[in-house]
Design an enzyme around this catalytic site. Structure first.
Site, short mmCIF file in Angstrom:
data_model
loop_
_atom_site.label_atom_id
_atom_site.label_comp_id
_atom_site.label_asym_id
_atom_site.label_seq_id
_atom_site.Cartn_x
_atom_site.Cartn_y
_atom_site.Cartn_z
N TYR A 143 0.83 -1.21 0.00
CA TYR A 143 0.00 0.00 0.00
C TYR A 143 0.86 1.26 0.00
CZ TYR A 143 -4.72 -1.86 0.75
OH TYR A 143 -5.94 -2.46 0.60
N LYS A 194 3.43 -15.34 1.82
CA LYS A 194 3.62 -16.03 0.54
C LYS A 194 5.12 -16.27 0.43
CE LYS A 194 1.99 -17.69 -3.36
NZ LYS A 194 1.03 -18.81 -3.46
N ASP A 226 -2.80 -18.27 -0.18
CA ASP A 226 -3.82 -18.95 -0.99
C ASP A 226 -4.48 -20.06 -0.18
OD1 ASP A 226 -1.34 -20.23 -1.02
OD2 ASP A 226 -1.45 -20.85 -3.11
N ASP A 250 -6.25 -7.09 3.90
CA ASP A 250 -7.40 -6.42 3.28
C ASP A 250 -8.32 -7.47 2.66
OD1 ASP A 250 -8.97 -4.32 2.11
OD2 ASP A 250 -7.98 -4.74 0.20
N ASP A 254 -12.09 -9.31 4.37
CA ASP A 254 -13.40 -9.28 3.71
C ASP A 254 -13.98 -10.68 3.65
OD1 ASP A 254 -13.45 -6.56 3.20
OD2 ASP A 254 -14.10 -6.81 1.12
#
Ligand code: IPM
Ligand code: MG
Length: 369
Positions: A143, A194, A226, A250, A254
């Site tokens: 970000y 990751k 993942d 983020d 959700d």
């Protein structure tokens, strides 16, 4: 002796002012009935600030936020500001507050309320009783990493760049927040990265391991992002606390929010570093957005904003007892069958934003402080 704390109220856009209005009533109730008085001030952020000043976040609002003991934010954004330049978009107001106030730790609980377990799109037995916490790093990563931007190449095509960067210091401080939280909960922490592809997140994983040495009573596990996305929908109850980078957080938050079936119910806290006097800067906001389609119709669900105030009581004002009183009142209102449109189900009673506010206040009156 009664104590006074200051709260900056940033209503923002869309349904922001409506959900904040009901929460003001709740804050007023705690001011009158608890040992602490809350003094509220107001500021503009997001589209509301852009319309008034041409900027989504002004120095004035930033100063008000830095001076207040805590900040409560409604929501930002709406279609009328979508075509603005990047640095004028309402979302920049939010990102600016996070960055400028140093709010590096974002706490996003995903809790399934008993009365709402049937509202999830997942099978009830997969989600019933879910109570997990996602700790998202909030002021670093892709970000904010440099270099960033879009450049013209000599051949006339364009190249877009964003950089995923973390220092070990940034990873260590978010790790400590997550381990401390895990100590107060189920003592299980899952760090999501990751590391099989991104060097930056291999360093993240190694730093998590180092900090783990200070928290031997917490069980630390690692998961690739993942797989984490898959596990969240397969068996979310395996998680207690999850810690991850800004962008992974983020996305996964959700996903976790949707498990509960009621985005309109979820609060969040963004916390900074504890000062020498023991003060933790914090901004609290519902996870849901500004919902422009229902703004001004009296349909919005103010419970996530109220629950964000409960988080403020717990994390900024160290008043877990009042937080539990408020959370208890919300649960009783749901158990009583009152629902705003977003969590409506057959057999329940659909009520307006103000009516749900009335119901929470009535429960608080019944329970007492
Ligand atoms: C969130 C939102 C923000 C983010 C946007 C509005 C900038 O999606 O708080 O999760 O990406 O952090
Ligand atoms: Mg998001």
């Amino acid at each position: 002796m009664s104590d006074t704390r200051t709260i900056l109220m940033l209503d923002g856009d869309g349904i922001g002012p409506e959900v904040m209005r009901e929460t003001r009533r709740v804050i007023g109730w705690f001011s009158r009935h608890g040992g602490t008085g809350y003094e509220l001030s107001d500021g503009l952020v997001g589209g509301a600030s852009y319309d008034a000043h041409g900027e989504p976040l002004t120095d004035e609002t930033l100063k008000l936020a830095a001076d207040a003991d805590a900040v409560l934010l409604g929501a930002v954004g709406g279609p009328q500001w979508e075509d603005l330049a990047f640095d004028k978009k309402p979302e920049r107001g939010l990102l600016g507050l996070r960055k400028e106030l140093g709010l590096f730790a974002n706490l996003r609980p995903a809790v399934v309320f008993e009365a709402l377990a049937g509202a999830s799109t997942l099978k009830t037995d997969v989600v019933a009783g879910l109570d997990m916490m996602i700790v998202r790093e909030l002021t670093g990563g892709i970000y904010f990493g440099e270099p960033r931007g879009v450049e013209e190449l000599p051949d006339g095509t364009r190249k877009g760049v964003n950089s995923l960067t973390y220092t070990s210091g940034e990873v260590e401080r978010i790790a400590r927040v997550a381990f401390e939280l895990a100590m107060k909960r189920g003592r299980k922490l899952c760090s999501v990265d990751k590391a099989n592809v991104l060097e930056c997140t291999l360093m993240w994983r190694q730093t998590m391991e180092q900090v783990h040495a200070d928290y031997p009573n917490v069980e630390l596990s690692h998961m690739y992002v993942d797989n984490a996305a898959m596990q969240l929908v397969r068996n979310p109850k395996q998680f207690d606390v999850m810690v991850t980078t800004n962008m992974f957080g983020d996305i996964l938050s959700d996903c976790a929010a949707m498990l509960t079936g009621s985005l309109g119910m979820l609060p969040s806290a963004s916390l900074g570093e504890k000062s020498a006097e023991g003060r933790v800067p914090g901004m609290y906001e519902p996870v849901h957005g500004s919902a422009p389609d229902i703004a001004g119709k009296g349909m919005a669900n103010p419970l996530a904003t109220m629950l964000s105030f409960a988080m403020m009581l717990r994390y900024s004002f160290d008043d877990g007892a009042s937080a539990e009183t408020l959370e208890g009142a919300v649960k009783k209102v749901l158990a009583g069958g009152a629902r705003t449109a977003d969590i409506m189900e057959t057999g329940a009673r659909q009520v307006s934003t103000t009516e749900i506010g009335d119901a929470v206040l009535a429960e608080l009156e019944k329970t007492g402080p």
